[in-house]
Each structure stands twice: as structure tokens, then as C-alpha cells.
Write a protein that holds these residues in place. Structure first.
Motif, mmCIF file in Angstrom:
data_model
loop_
_atom_site.group_PDB
_atom_site.id
_atom_site.type_symbol
_atom_site.label_atom_id
_atom_site.label_comp_id
_atom_site.label_asym_id
_atom_site.label_seq_id
_atom_site.Cartn_x
_atom_site.Cartn_y
_atom_site.Cartn_z
ATOM 1 N N ALA A 5 -33.670 23.049 -6.087
ATOM 2 C CA ALA A 5 -34.736 23.386 -5.145
ATOM 3 C C ALA A 5 -34.339 22.945 -3.741
ATOM 4 N N PRO A 6 -34.687 23.746 -2.736
ATOM 5 C CA PRO A 6 -34.328 23.351 -1.367
ATOM 6 C C PRO A 6 -35.083 22.096 -0.953
ATOM 7 N N ALA A 7 -34.443 21.303 -0.137
ATOM 8 C CA ALA A 7 -35.062 20.073 0.351
ATOM 9 C C ALA A 7 -36.197 20.426 1.304
ATOM 10 N N PRO A 8 -37.319 19.727 1.234
ATOM 11 C CA PRO A 8 -38.433 20.032 2.131
ATOM 12 C C PRO A 8 -38.051 19.744 3.582
ATOM 13 N N GLN A 9 -38.504 20.618 4.458
ATOM 14 C CA GLN A 9 -38.225 20.455 5.881
ATOM 15 C C GLN A 9 -39.168 19.416 6.471
ATOM 16 N N PRO A 10 -38.672 18.574 7.352
ATOM 17 C CA PRO A 10 -39.566 17.582 7.964
ATOM 18 C C PRO A 10 -40.590 18.290 8.854
#
Length: 108
Positions: free
Chosen positions: A81-86
């Protein structure tokens, strides 16, 4: 396992590894090469239960499907899963309405 038992087991394993000349790197290499460690389930629940899709469907998955959840929800994807964007931070220092009656308005 409680923390005391866990710490005791770790101490015992470290002692035995020292006794036989086993380094942590050796152990990690063996564990990484084992096929059982590489075998991943095809479906996984939020609690960590998994199923490879072979044989009878496990009870946790049967219950979730009968409750209306799609089996696709539990399927593991091949790609991580893609890392959440800040979240973008708001700079309030340059806010033209700061301190004005408009900024304190409760009409939202």
C-alpha cells in the motif's frame, strides 16, 4: 506470554546461540530462506488471521462474508500500500482575516 517469560526466553536463546556460535545474522539468513516464512496468505483479517485460498474457507472469513463484507476486502495485493501523504500545514501568520470579526464568526 507475559513480559517476564519473554525476557527469560530471550536470555535463554541468546545463551544457547553463544554456546553454539550462532550469530543473529546467521539466524536471520536461515529464517529468510525458509519457504514457510515466505508463504503468504491470499486473504488476511484485521486481527492477522490469514488464509491461502486453499481448502475450506475459515470461519472468520465465512462470518465476514455472511455479514455483507466482500471477500475482495480481505485480499492481499501484490504491491504494498502507498505510504500516506503528510497533511499540508496551513500558515496562519499571513492570514489577512486573523483577529478580525470575520475570523471569529460562528456562522459556518
Amino acid at each position: 506470554m507475559d513480559e517476564r517469560k519473554r525476557d527469560s526466553m530471550i536470555a535463554y536463546l541468546r545463551h544457547r546461540m553463544e554456546e553454539f556460535g550462532i550469530k543473529p545474522e546467521d539466524l536471520a539468513a536461515v529464517l529468510a530462506s525458509e519457504p514457510a516464512a515466505q508463504k503468504a496468505g491470499r486473504y488476511r483479517s484485521a486481527t492477522g488471521d490469514s488464509w491461502d485460498g486453499q481448502g475450506e474457507m475459515p470461519q472468520w472469513l465465512k462470518q465476514a462474508i455472511s455479514a455483507g463484507q466482500s471477500i475482495d476486502h480481505f485480499e492481499l495485493s501484490a504491491a504494498p500500500a502507498p505510504a500516506p501523504q503528510p497533511k499540508k500545514r496551513v500558515d496562519w501568520q499571513n492570514d489577512p482575516f486573523a483577529g478580525s470579526p470575520l475570523a471569529r464568526s460562528n456562522n459556518r
